[in-house]
Design an enzyme around this catalytic site. Structure first.
Site, PDB file in Angstrom:
ATOM      1  N   CYS A 154       0.855  -2.208  -2.141  1.00  0.00           N
ATOM      2  CA  CYS A 154       1.872  -2.736  -1.220  1.00  0.00           C
ATOM      3  C   CYS A 154       3.192  -1.987  -1.345  1.00  0.00           C
ATOM      4  CB  CYS A 154       2.079  -4.227  -1.459  1.00  0.00           C
ATOM      5  SG  CYS A 154       2.599  -4.641  -3.146  1.00  0.00           S
ATOM      6  N   HIS A 176       5.279  -8.703  -4.560  1.00  0.00           N
ATOM      7  CA  HIS A 176       4.666  -8.112  -3.360  1.00  0.00           C
ATOM      8  C   HIS A 176       5.732  -7.403  -2.538  1.00  0.00           C
ATOM      9  CE1 HIS A 176       1.859  -7.417  -0.202  1.00  0.00           C
ATOM     10  NE2 HIS A 176       2.357  -8.302   0.641  1.00  0.00           N
ATOM     11  N   ASN A 183       3.449  -7.650   7.042  1.00  0.00           N
ATOM     12  CA  ASN A 183       2.648  -7.587   5.821  1.00  0.00           C
ATOM     13  C   ASN A 183       1.636  -6.442   5.934  1.00  0.00           C
ATOM     14  OD1 ASN A 183       1.705  -8.312   3.309  1.00  0.00           O
ATOM     15  ND2 ASN A 183       1.168 -10.409   3.854  1.00  0.00           N
TER      16      ASN A 183
END
Length: 335
Positions: A108, A278, A298
């Protein structure tokens, strides 16, 4: 007086019970608990038949890592609108609308960076250059400065790597777009899908300084460079001004198990254990039913959340969302 004390005692017990209740991650019980709180968001299932190790691996941002130099404040000179969506502000930049999939890899930190970098190259070239910057190149070639590949990394290192070494182009898995498309396949979040199952396993691919067969120019000639990389102060208005003037940014925050169940509305943590850090891409802001939010992309595919996007509480550094903002400017003279 005693009645008042008894009432207060009951409230304290209820509050304590709510905060100490345990629900297994991804469970119906946690979905139902969140929805019964009548909070600012709705929960539902995004992951089916997946190992918890896979979900934890998705959270690959190492929080509190090395910091980039902080850019000078300029929000005081900018008139900011109540709401802003980079997808609407720069409609000729298709990457702003794109949702990628990091697969079974804690990449990520690389995705949040290359997504925002792709957007900014288009924005600052006035739409002349549309390129999907390669997450594969970032993930595999950055090395120790960025952390440990699929086992997690630093957003700040990613942006610094862009300015020092540059990044080639590269699209989604199996897209054959660009020099180095992503090599890790999307995995199946759902029961009856066709993708491979999601597991917590997955090694970092090797750094290859060659483009895929049939692509030109060469790896070296395909590099896109950043001219600066910096952090943005933990200040709501400064983050808004940065997005408004320069385009989407990368941020990172602490993920709790209730976030995995996000479907719509403005997320704020209700219950559940911490999963990890994240990294994501913040592309705007607004107010929904009186609740201020950040608009966020995302990297868990479009079948997660609200078509791959989510909203999270703005202005309170919720889950640390405002404390790890990084960005940079592309070298537009190369175009």
């Amino acid at each position: 007086m005693w009645r008042l004390l008894a009432t207060l005692s009951c409230l304290l017990v209820l509050t304590s019970a709510r905060s100490s209740l345990y629900f297994p991650p991804l469970s119906d019980e946690l979905v139902n608990f969140v929805n019964k709180q009548n909070t600012t968001w709705k929960a539902g299932h995004n992951f089916y038949n997946v190992d918890l190790s896979y979900v934890k691996k998705l959270c690959g941002a190492i929080l509190g890592g090395p910091k980039l130099p902080q850019r000078d404040a300029f929000a005081a000179d900018v008139v900011l609108p109540e709401s802003f969506d980079a997808r609407e502000q720069w409609p000729n930049c298709p990457t702003i609308k794109e949702i990628r999939d990091q697969g079974s890899c804690g990449s990520c930190w690389a995705f949040g960076a290359v997504e925002a970098i792709s957007d900014r190259i288009c924005i600052h070239s006035n739409g002349r250059v549309n390129v999907e910057v390669s997450a594969e190149d970032m993930l595999t070639c950055c090395g120790g400065e960025c952390g440990d590949g699929c086992n997690g990394g630093f957003p700040s290192g990613a942006w610094n790597f862009w300015t020092k070494k540059g990044l080639v182009s590269g699209g989604l898995y199996n897209s054959h777009v660009g020099c180095r498309p992503y090599s890790i396949p999307p995995c199946e979040h759902h029961v009856n899908g066709s993708r491979p199952p999601c597991t917590g396993e997955g090694d970092t691919p090797k750094c290859s300084k060659t483009c895929e067969p049939g692509y030109s120019p060469s790896y070296k000639e395909d590099k896109h460079f950043g001219c600066s990389s910096y952090s943005v102060a933990n200040n709501e208005k400064e983050i808004m001004a940065e997005i408004y003037k320069n385009g989407p940014v990368e941020g990172a925050f602490s993920v709790y198990s209730d976030f995995l169940l996000y479907k719509s509305g403005v997320y704020q943590h209700v219950s559940g254990e911490i999963m990890g850090g994240h990294a994501i891409r913040i592309l705007g802001w607004g107010v929904e039913n009186g609740t201020p939010y950040w608009l966020v992309g995302n990297s868990w595919n479009t079948d997660w959340g609200d078509n791959g996007f989510f909203k999270i509480l703005r202005g309170q550094d919720h889950c640390g969302i405002e404390s790890e903002i990084v960005a940079g400017m592309p070298c537009t003279h190369q175009y």
